[in-house]
Scaffold this active site. Structure first.
Site, PDB file in Angstrom:
ATOM      1  N   GLY A  14       0.810  -1.222   0.000  1.00  0.00           N
ATOM      2  CA  GLY A  14       0.000   0.000   0.000  1.00  0.00           C
ATOM      3  C   GLY A  14       0.836   1.261   0.000  1.00  0.00           C
ATOM      4  O   GLY A  14       2.062   1.219   0.186  1.00  0.00           O
ATOM      5  N   ASP A  15       0.165   2.378  -0.258  1.00  0.00           N
ATOM      6  CA  ASP A  15       0.787   3.710  -0.228  1.00  0.00           C
ATOM      7  C   ASP A  15       1.898   3.856  -1.267  1.00  0.00           C
ATOM      8  O   ASP A  15       2.849   4.609  -1.058  1.00  0.00           O
ATOM      9  CB  ASP A  15       1.349   4.022   1.174  1.00  0.00           C
ATOM     10  CG  ASP A  15       0.309   3.799   2.250  1.00  0.00           C
ATOM     11  OD1 ASP A  15      -0.811   4.285   2.069  1.00  0.00           O
ATOM     12  OD2 ASP A  15       0.619   3.120   3.252  1.00  0.00           O
ATOM     13  N   LYS A  18      -0.293   5.439  -6.049  1.00  0.00           N
ATOM     14  CA  LYS A  18      -1.097   5.091  -7.225  1.00  0.00           C
ATOM     15  C   LYS A  18      -1.694   6.336  -7.873  1.00  0.00           C
ATOM     16  O   LYS A  18      -1.910   6.387  -9.072  1.00  0.00           O
ATOM     17  CB  LYS A  18      -2.196   4.096  -6.823  1.00  0.00           C
ATOM     18  CG  LYS A  18      -1.611   2.761  -6.389  1.00  0.00           C
ATOM     19  CD  LYS A  18      -2.654   1.805  -5.845  1.00  0.00           C
ATOM     20  CE  LYS A  18      -3.060   2.068  -4.428  1.00  0.00           C
ATOM     21  NZ  LYS A  18      -2.075   1.731  -3.394  1.00  0.00           N
ATOM     22  N   ALA A  41      -8.326   3.806   2.958  1.00  0.00           N
ATOM     23  CA  ALA A  41      -7.384   4.402   2.012  1.00  0.00           C
ATOM     24  C   ALA A  41      -7.281   5.900   2.307  1.00  0.00           C
ATOM     25  O   ALA A  41      -8.191   6.486   2.880  1.00  0.00           O
ATOM     26  CB  ALA A  41      -7.879   4.194   0.597  1.00  0.00           C
ATOM     27  N   GLY A  42      -6.197   6.482   1.920  1.00  0.00           N
ATOM     28  CA  GLY A  42      -6.064   7.924   2.127  1.00  0.00           C
ATOM     29  C   GLY A  42      -5.118   8.510   1.103  1.00  0.00           C
ATOM     30  O   GLY A  42      -4.127   7.884   0.741  1.00  0.00           O
ATOM     31  N   HIS A  43      -5.463   9.672   0.622  1.00  0.00           N
ATOM     32  CA  HIS A  43      -4.647  10.297  -0.403  1.00  0.00           C
ATOM     33  C   HIS A  43      -4.697  11.798  -0.132  1.00  0.00           C
ATOM     34  O   HIS A  43      -5.761  12.403  -0.225  1.00  0.00           O
ATOM     35  CB  HIS A  43      -5.253   9.935  -1.760  1.00  0.00           C
ATOM     36  CG  HIS A  43      -4.407  10.326  -2.913  1.00  0.00           C
ATOM     37  ND1 HIS A  43      -3.175   9.761  -3.125  1.00  0.00           N
ATOM     38  CD2 HIS A  43      -4.595  11.211  -3.898  1.00  0.00           C
ATOM     39  CE1 HIS A  43      -2.657  10.297  -4.214  1.00  0.00           C
ATOM     40  NE2 HIS A  43      -3.497  11.182  -4.700  1.00  0.00           N
ATOM     41  N   THR A  44      -3.568  12.356   0.263  1.00  0.00           N
ATOM     42  CA  THR A  44      -3.571  13.778   0.623  1.00  0.00           C
ATOM     43  C   THR A  44      -3.140  14.629  -0.562  1.00  0.00           C
ATOM     44  O   THR A  44      -2.168  14.313  -1.228  1.00  0.00           O
ATOM     45  CB  THR A  44      -2.560  14.061   1.760  1.00  0.00           C
ATOM     46  OG1 THR A  44      -2.827  13.151   2.802  1.00  0.00           O
ATOM     47  CG2 THR A  44      -2.659  15.482   2.272  1.00  0.00           C
ATOM     48  N   ARG A 144     -24.291 -11.737   4.554  1.00  0.00           N
ATOM     49  CA  ARG A 144     -25.615 -11.316   4.052  1.00  0.00           C
ATOM     50  C   ARG A 144     -26.449 -10.598   5.108  1.00  0.00           C
ATOM     51  O   ARG A 144     -27.671 -10.728   5.147  1.00  0.00           O
ATOM     52  CB  ARG A 144     -26.355 -12.514   3.442  1.00  0.00           C
ATOM     53  CG  ARG A 144     -25.648 -12.999   2.192  1.00  0.00           C
ATOM     54  CD  ARG A 144     -25.977 -14.391   1.833  1.00  0.00           C
ATOM     55  NE  ARG A 144     -25.477 -15.313   2.823  1.00  0.00           N
ATOM     56  CZ  ARG A 144     -25.613 -16.637   2.735  1.00  0.00           C
ATOM     57  NH1 ARG A 144     -26.237 -17.161   1.729  1.00  0.00           N
ATOM     58  NH2 ARG A 144     -25.131 -17.411   3.670  1.00  0.00           N
ATOM     59  N   GLN A 223      -5.192   0.116  -1.424  1.00  0.00           N
ATOM     60  CA  GLN A 223      -4.255  -0.803  -0.781  1.00  0.00           C
ATOM     61  C   GLN A 223      -3.386  -1.496  -1.853  1.00  0.00           C
ATOM     62  O   GLN A 223      -3.090  -0.862  -2.846  1.00  0.00           O
ATOM     63  CB  GLN A 223      -4.976  -1.819   0.115  1.00  0.00           C
ATOM     64  CG  GLN A 223      -5.616  -1.191   1.348  1.00  0.00           C
ATOM     65  CD  GLN A 223      -6.999  -0.642   1.102  1.00  0.00           C
ATOM     66  OE1 GLN A 223      -7.806  -1.257   0.436  1.00  0.00           O
ATOM     67  NE2 GLN A 223      -7.281   0.519   1.625  1.00  0.00           N
ATOM     68  N   GLY A 411       9.668  12.820  -7.491  1.00  0.00           N
ATOM     69  CA  GLY A 411       9.320  13.934  -6.613  1.00  0.00           C
ATOM     70  C   GLY A 411       7.820  14.043  -6.492  1.00  0.00           C
ATOM     71  O   GLY A 411       7.067  13.367  -7.214  1.00  0.00           O
TER      72      GLY A 411
HETATM   73  P1  IMP Z   1      -7.997  -2.465   7.483  1.00  0.00           P
HETATM   74  O1  IMP Z   1      -8.057  -2.351   6.001  1.00  0.00           O
HETATM   75  O2  IMP Z   1      -8.310  -1.189   8.205  1.00  0.00           O
HETATM   76  O3  IMP Z   1      -8.780  -3.642   8.003  1.00  0.00           O
HETATM   77  O4  IMP Z   1      -6.469  -2.792   7.876  1.00  0.00           O
HETATM   78  C1  IMP Z   1      -5.859  -4.040   7.540  1.00  0.00           C
HETATM   79  C2  IMP Z   1      -4.392  -3.841   7.183  1.00  0.00           C
HETATM   80  O5  IMP Z   1      -4.304  -3.123   5.968  1.00  0.00           O
HETATM   81  C3  IMP Z   1      -3.590  -3.037   8.201  1.00  0.00           C
HETATM   82  O6  IMP Z   1      -2.265  -3.520   8.228  1.00  0.00           O
HETATM   83  C4  IMP Z   1      -3.603  -1.637   7.627  1.00  0.00           C
HETATM   84  O7  IMP Z   1      -2.506  -0.862   8.065  1.00  0.00           O
HETATM   85  C5  IMP Z   1      -3.512  -1.957   6.145  1.00  0.00           C
HETATM   86  N1  IMP Z   1      -4.066  -0.899   5.291  1.00  0.00           N
HETATM   87  C6  IMP Z   1      -5.362  -0.630   5.046  1.00  0.00           C
HETATM   88  N2  IMP Z   1      -5.480   0.410   4.213  1.00  0.00           N
HETATM   89  C7  IMP Z   1      -4.231   0.796   3.906  1.00  0.00           C
HETATM   90  C8  IMP Z   1      -3.698   1.817   3.058  1.00  0.00           C
HETATM   91  O8  IMP Z   1      -4.411   2.574   2.394  1.00  0.00           O
HETATM   92  N3  IMP Z   1      -2.349   1.888   3.017  1.00  0.00           N
HETATM   93  C9  IMP Z   1      -1.538   1.049   3.713  1.00  0.00           C
HETATM   94  N4  IMP Z   1      -1.989   0.089   4.501  1.00  0.00           N
HETATM   95  C10 IMP Z   1      -3.324  -0.040   4.604  1.00  0.00           C
END
Ligand code: IMP
Length: 421
Positions: A14-15, A18, A41-44, A144, A223, A411
């Site tokens: 992840g991270d 993308k 997920a997070g995207h700043t 379900r 992810q 960069g």
């Molecule tokens: P969950 O998705 O919150 O259940 O987390 C499960 C695992 O996935 C953990 O190790 C989180 O840190 C990781 N994870 C979930 N979303 C991300 C992401 O966007 N980036 C990096 N790791 C993530």
């Protein structure tokens, strides 16, 4: 003439960045779609001095005036989503083009509580989830007892489903000392409903109509492969299918409609939360990568674990996803190191073992070393602008993953990208 789907996936934990490649490909796309995950997920992005954090909306929102779809495979926290919409509207984004498949499942307060209780009960073996209720939302979908966004159209059905789900989880919640009032959830959903309904659509229709017209769908993964519930480092994974096949399941497209799969990888490796990470650096080099690469979770602020590029995992992920081209991000972060490592095999008792054995007792990573480079590469725009050693490093990544590199990002800004032909 039929169009095709291009899928962008992460090939590490992840991270990977993308959003960088979505930025490049968005102009040629007719719709940009998220196919899985939720607000884990997070995207700043910083736009005109304002910080905007995207969680559920595809990162393509900033790049082109195209429809954006949150697909059926996504789980969504509506209060969070409305906040995201407000933040985007405040910086002048036309949020009417953000569409939500009515089949997407809701993440509700009891999912967040169950996520926390699950982590508590795992003790030392905690997954280190983002705490957003993602796992329990997917569990409910499969069991379900989930509530879908489309249920908002039918208030009575919605209330019934929320009550039934809370009853289904009651014992667990009571044992965990959590009190959930289903009627309050129903009221909160009713209050959000007018904000959500204008965005609801049949996402399959949107995507399939685009394809039928010969258009292009850009499917943005969340992810990454090594966090995939089926193929990642189970149980230290997320609860959805993050691999390219997840785009079919999460959007409602057939495998024959996928054209290219683009895999994104950092030039090194990071991981957030628990689970095996054999190339992790526990020393000042790991610290240096974290600081230079700003490796802190977008969503949770947690420091990311940093380590060398894991070629065994990346090669596996490229095969698993059918990656046609790789994007290597954050090459600039490695500048100034005397040498750069790559995990090229895992060994137990002198014999190489497969990626499925990552983290098993007695399995150790073997590292191949490369000379580093001292030059700042952030201004490189052509492959020739990179120092010889950096080029050799990228070539090695191609070789060990058996996948051509199509882009290298050097960069944070948009232009800091080398396109290879
Ligand atoms: P969950 O998705 O919150 O259940 O987390 C499960 C695992 O996935 C953990 O190790 C989180 O840190 C990781 N994870 C979930 N979303 C991300 C992401 O966007 N980036 C990096 N790791 C993530």
């Amino acid at each position: 003439m039929s169009g095709e789907v291009t899928v962008v996936v992460g090939v590490q934990w992840g991270d990977e960045g993308k959003g960088r490649i979505v930025d490049v490909l968005a102009n040629d796309a007719d719709v940009i779609a998220r196919f899985g995950g939720g607000n884990n997920a997070g995207h700043t992005l910083v736009v005109e001095g304002r910080k905007v954090v995207l969680r559920s909306v595809p990162s393509g929102v900033f790049h082109a005036p195209k429809p954006l779809l949150i697909g059926a495979g996504v789980v969504i926290d509506l209060a969070n989503f409305v906040q995201e919409l407000d933040e985007l509207a405040a910086i002048g984004i036309d949020i009417s083009r953000i569409k939500l498949d009515e089949r997407a499942h809701l993440t509700l307060p009891y999912h967040v509580a169950l996520d926390r209780l699950g982590e508590q009960s795992r003790g030392k073996a905690a997954i280190g989830t983002t705490g957003r209720g993602i796992g329990p939302s997917y569990v409910d979908k499969v069991a379900r007892v989930g509530v879908r966004v489309g249920d908002l159209r039918h208030p009575e059905r919605l209330a019934e489903r929320v009550r039934a789900a809370v009853a289904y989880h009651e014992q667990r919640l009571v044992d965990g000392g959590v009190s959930i009032d289903p009627d309050r959830i129903v009221d909160e959903l009713a209050a959000l409903s007018p904000r959500i309904l204008p965005h609801l659509i049949d996402g399959v229709e949107l995507v399939q109509d685009v394809l039928a017209r010969g258009g292009r769908v850009l499917a943005e993964g969340a992810q990454a492969a090594m966090l995939d519930v089926g193929f990642g480092t189970y149980p230290y994974v997320t609860s959805s299918h993050t691999v390219a096949g997840g785009a079919c399941i999460g959007l409602g497209v057939g495998p024959t409609q996928v054209g290219e799969v683009i895999g994104v990888t950092k030039a090194y490796c990071t991981r957030v939360g628990g689970g095996p990470f054999p190339s992790e650096l526990h020393d000042e080099i790991g610290e240096r990568i974290r600081e230079r690469g700003n490796e802190y979770g977008t969503n949770t602020g947690r420091p990311r674990r940093c380590g060398w590029f894991d070629a065994v995992a990346a090669r596996f992920a490229c095969r698993l996803n059918g990656v046609g081209r790789l994007v290597v991000t954050k090459l600039d972060v490695l500048s100034g190191l005397d040498r750069v490592g790559v995990v090229t095999s895992y060994v137990r008792d002198g014999r190489a073992v497969g990626v499925d054995q990552i983290g098993d007792d007695g399995v150790t990573p073997e590292i191949t070393w490369f000379p580093g480079w001292s030059e700042d590469v952030r201004t490189a725009r052509r492959i020739q602008d990179l120092p010889e050693t950096a080029r050799a490093y990228v070539q090695f990544l191609e070789q060990v993953t058996d996948t051509p590199v199509g882009w290298i990002s050097v960069g944070a800004e948009r232009s800091a990208l080398i396109e290879l032909t």
